[in-house]
Design a protein around this motif. Structure first.
Motif, mmCIF file in Angstrom:
data_model
loop_
_atom_site.group_PDB
_atom_site.id
_atom_site.type_symbol
_atom_site.label_atom_id
_atom_site.label_comp_id
_atom_site.label_asym_id
_atom_site.label_seq_id
_atom_site.Cartn_x
_atom_site.Cartn_y
_atom_site.Cartn_z
ATOM 1 N N CYS A 6 -22.037 -35.583 13.115
ATOM 2 C CA CYS A 6 -22.256 -35.804 14.619
ATOM 3 C C CYS A 6 -21.777 -34.614 15.717
ATOM 4 C CB CYS A 6 -22.686 -37.409 15.302
ATOM 5 S SG CYS A 6 -21.537 -38.253 14.858
ATOM 6 N N ILE A 13 -25.641 -32.092 20.266
ATOM 7 C CA ILE A 13 -26.224 -33.613 20.739
ATOM 8 C C ILE A 13 -27.295 -31.793 20.870
ATOM 9 C CG2 ILE A 13 -26.702 -33.977 22.797
ATOM 10 C CD1 ILE A 13 -24.505 -35.559 22.357
ATOM 11 N N GLU A 48 -28.448 -36.718 17.206
ATOM 12 C CA GLU A 48 -28.662 -37.600 18.390
ATOM 13 C C GLU A 48 -28.457 -38.603 17.063
ATOM 14 O OE1 GLU A 48 -28.347 -39.782 21.295
ATOM 15 O OE2 GLU A 48 -28.857 -38.385 21.448
ATOM 16 N N THR A 49 -27.155 -39.143 17.570
ATOM 17 C CA THR A 49 -26.022 -40.448 16.497
ATOM 18 C C THR A 49 -26.724 -41.582 17.128
ATOM 19 O OG1 THR A 49 -24.941 -38.574 15.426
ATOM 20 C CG2 THR A 49 -24.715 -40.916 14.651
ATOM 21 N N LYS A 103 -28.928 -47.819 22.651
ATOM 22 C CA LYS A 103 -28.590 -46.909 21.979
ATOM 23 C C LYS A 103 -30.091 -46.125 21.263
ATOM 24 C CE LYS A 103 -23.947 -48.817 21.060
ATOM 25 N NZ LYS A 103 -23.632 -48.606 19.848
ATOM 26 N N ARG A 153 -32.567 -44.749 23.997
ATOM 27 C CA ARG A 153 -31.839 -43.026 24.443
ATOM 28 C C ARG A 153 -31.765 -42.096 23.087
ATOM 29 N NH1 ARG A 153 -25.658 -43.257 26.056
ATOM 30 N NH2 ARG A 153 -25.179 -44.187 23.600
ATOM 31 N N ALA A 154 -31.473 -42.624 21.651
ATOM 32 C CA ALA A 154 -32.230 -41.217 20.954
ATOM 33 C C ALA A 154 -33.467 -41.059 20.748
ATOM 34 C CB ALA A 154 -31.242 -42.262 19.613
ATOM 35 N N ASN A 190 -35.557 -34.605 19.917
ATOM 36 C CA ASN A 190 -34.389 -34.547 19.040
ATOM 37 C C ASN A 190 -34.584 -33.284 17.790
ATOM 38 O OD1 ASN A 190 -32.107 -35.070 20.539
ATOM 39 N ND2 ASN A 190 -33.238 -36.798 20.407
ATOM 40 N N VAL A 212 -32.760 -37.687 13.855
ATOM 41 C CA VAL A 212 -31.762 -38.516 14.489
ATOM 42 C C VAL A 212 -30.693 -39.849 13.599
ATOM 43 C CG1 VAL A 212 -32.457 -41.428 15.539
ATOM 44 C CG2 VAL A 212 -34.133 -39.079 16.639
ATOM 45 N N ARG A 249 -20.764 -38.814 23.314
ATOM 46 C CA ARG A 249 -21.997 -38.202 23.992
ATOM 47 C C ARG A 249 -21.721 -36.454 24.473
ATOM 48 N NH1 ARG A 249 -25.906 -40.344 21.738
ATOM 49 N NH2 ARG A 249 -26.569 -39.115 23.896
#
Lengths: 257, 330
Positions: free
Chosen positions: A54, A80, A85-86, A159, A162-163, A168, A171, B215
């Motif tokens: 990531c 990203i 996405e992490t 979190k 959001r991911a 994406n 993940v 982020r």
């Protein structure tokens, strides 16, 4: 699962923190539409490996290919942007910001007023409210509340929400069910499978081989910075894999002494 | 209960403490100075001092917001003031002012670049530039003052750059034009901080730079920008001060950095970063200017200036802390 090229290919990766050899010659492939369990004890190098993927750490040696292309620059922003996405354990939320602001941190929706980009609060609020309701956060929590107010489980939910919410391709979940209740745990695991079924690559990090064996297509076991097993869950039972972890630990101890 | 209504307000708005302190002090000063403090001429002076200190304070508040600190702003202020005065008699004052603000921004960039590239604590880096640019200012003026001859200080450029007051009617001495710049800067920065992506990134970096980094926020760039804005604002403050006084020497702005930092702290900015209040910081600057002016009009010997100022700052900070502690109790 053995289609043309893997989505993420890690080749002979080494990573040093000063003199500490955190990752040792790790090679592993990850394919789209696959749920891979990444298992190992504390300090095995699981989190370090995904922090390379990531973009947080730059490898000292070795190569990472994403979608067939060699990755030359490592930064979370680039990862990203590529759709990786992490969900990290200890980082990812800023306590001093509201849920809505955290939700969109780094990819804020904007509304242009006379050419100047302003935050689109309407979208930020409505989307993050939808997610926190879906994840069953307390009714008196609003998207405008600071993350500081949330419990461990609620933080994790933000979190994960959001991911899942953004479009994406990968993940990565680092111990996603820590701090969660049984019900929340099931929900998260269902989500992981759903994401896989949508064609995403899901990398699921955990201590719990029995839990991940039920979900994953393949399990990668790490020990002391090395990959010691990489097997499909059809070919090995959870008990066999657990034995590998035990043996691996012993082997490493022997080597060290 | 009034308590119950007031508590969440204090919790949400860290600047309330400084507003209460300001009100208390204003009442106290007005009651004890027999009209020497609370007259229109003095208020106008306080606003002028608040304007230049306030601009510097806004910049420091932004840097504090990222979790760093800039203690070199007093020297930046002095350098910009001198450059403005040096150029204003040679070219158009507006060009002189632009150049001086750019030098301020460059000093900010110098600080920001070193802090982000080397990872050295900003306290150390800006301590260094505090000395470098103070030394340069003294060396360049070699003990003399730069000034603009009084007969040349006409025209719109001088007027708008802090040279005169506006809104003066009746007995009211008016507001220095520097105050307009302050209000302008406050409005723009508040909009940037609250309503634009950069503000979100800045506070995120101050709250947890690791999380912001994860982020995809370019933490270094966010900090560098804050340092540049800070330098430019200190530079603008220096220009306006020079515009007001018409002259300056190498000691211009000395120790002002401490007042700016004190203003931020009093105004509810967390030195650890992530939580700042621009309006609160400005109120802090106003309170410090008011205290200073009170000591002047009460003819307190200058030697006691710093001592009293320091004591009042400590007590105000303690009071503010008590208030916040109370607000966070259930």
């Amino acid at each position: 699962m053995s289609d043309a090229h893997p989505l993420i290919q890690v080749k002979n990766l080494d990573l040093y923190f000063g003199s500490f050899h955190a990752l040792k010659d790790v090679s592993v492939d990850f394919h789209a539409g696959e749920l891979v369990g990444l298992v190992g004890d504390n300090g095995a190098g699981k989190t370090t490996l995904i922090r390379v993927l990531c973009g947080i750490h730059k490898p000292s040696k070795g190569e990472v290919y994403f979608d067939g292309e060699l990755v030359t620059e490592f930064h979370p922003k680039l990862a990203i942007d590529q759709g990786i996405e992490t969900i990290q354990q200890s980082v990812g939320l800023c306590d001093n910001l509201s849920i809505a602001r955290n939700f969109y941190l780094g990819r804020e929706p904007m509304k242009k007023i006379v050419g100047i980009p302003f935050l689109d609060f309407k979208q930020m609020r409505s989307m993050s409210t939808k997610v926190i309701r879906a994840f069953g956060l307390r009714d008196n929590v609003s998207a405008d509340d600071e993350v500081e107010r949330l419990s461990g489980g609620e933080r994790q939910s933000v979190k994960i929400g959001r991911a899942v919410e953004f479009k994406n391709r990968v993940v990565i979940m680092d111990e996603p069910t820590n701090h969660l209740s049984v019900r929340e745990r099931e929900h998260v695991n269902e989500l992981a499978v759903q994401l896989k079924e949508q064609g995403l690559l899901v990398i699921y990090i955990t201590h719990d081989i029995f839990q991940v064996h039920k979900l994953a297509d393949r399990v990668v076991i790490m020990e002391n910075g090395e990959k010691i097993e990489d097997a499909s869950t059809d070919s090995m039972t959870a008990e066999q894999l657990e034995e590998v972890i035990r043996q691996g630990g012993r082997l490493v101890e022997k080597m060290g002494s | 209960m009034a308590d119950a209504a007031f508590k969440p307000l204090v919790r949400k708005h860290s600047e309330i403490g400084i507003f209460l302190i300001a009100i208390l002090l204003i009442v106290f000063f007005a009651a004890t100075s027999e009209g020497r403090w609370n007259n229109s001429y003095n208020i106008s002076t306080i606003l002028q001092i608040t304007a230049t200190l306030g601009l510097m304070t806004l910049g420091v508040a932004l840097v504090v917001g990222t979790g760093e600190i800039d203690i070199s702003v007093g020297s930046t202020f002095g350098m910009s003031a001198l450059i403005y005065l040096f150029l204003a008699v040679r070219v158009d004052p507006f060009i002189a002012a632009t150049a001086a603000v750019c030098v301020g921004a460059l000093i900010g960039a110098f600080n920001g670049y070193l802090v982000t590239k080397t990872g050295t604590p900003s306290l150390i880096i800006t301590l260094g530039s505090l000395m470098i640019f103070r030394g340069l200012a003294i060396a360049l003026t070699s003990g003399f003052a730069f000034s603009i001859p009084y007969k040349e200080r006409g025209g719109f450029s001088y007027f708008i750059l802090g040279g005169d007051n506006m809104f003066n009617f009746g007995t009211f001495a008016g507001v220095n034009t520097g105050f307009l710049w302050l209000i302008f800067a406050l409005v723009v920065l508040t909009v940037v901080l609250k309503l634009m992506p950069y503000g979100n990134h800045l506070l995120a970096v101050g709250g947890s730079s690791e999380s912001a980094h994860s982020r995809g926020i370019r933490v270094d760039r966010v900090k560098l920008k804050a340092f540049i804005i800070c330098g430019a604002l200190a530079g603008l403050g220096g220009v306006l001060e020079a515009g007001k006084l018409g002259s300056a020497d190498g000691s211009m702005g000395r120790l002002m950095e401490l007042q700016a930092i004190a203003s931020c702290v009093l105004g509810g900015c967390l030195l650890a970063g992530g939580r700042i209040s621009l309006i609160g910081a400005l109120m802090g600057a106003f309170v410090l200017s008011s205290i200073q002016s009170y000591l002047v009009v009460m003819a307190v010997r200058p030697q006691w200036f710093m001592v009293l100022l320091g004591i009042i700052v400590v007590f105000a900070a303690l009071g503010d802390k008590k208030l916040r502690h109370w607000a966070h109790k259930h």
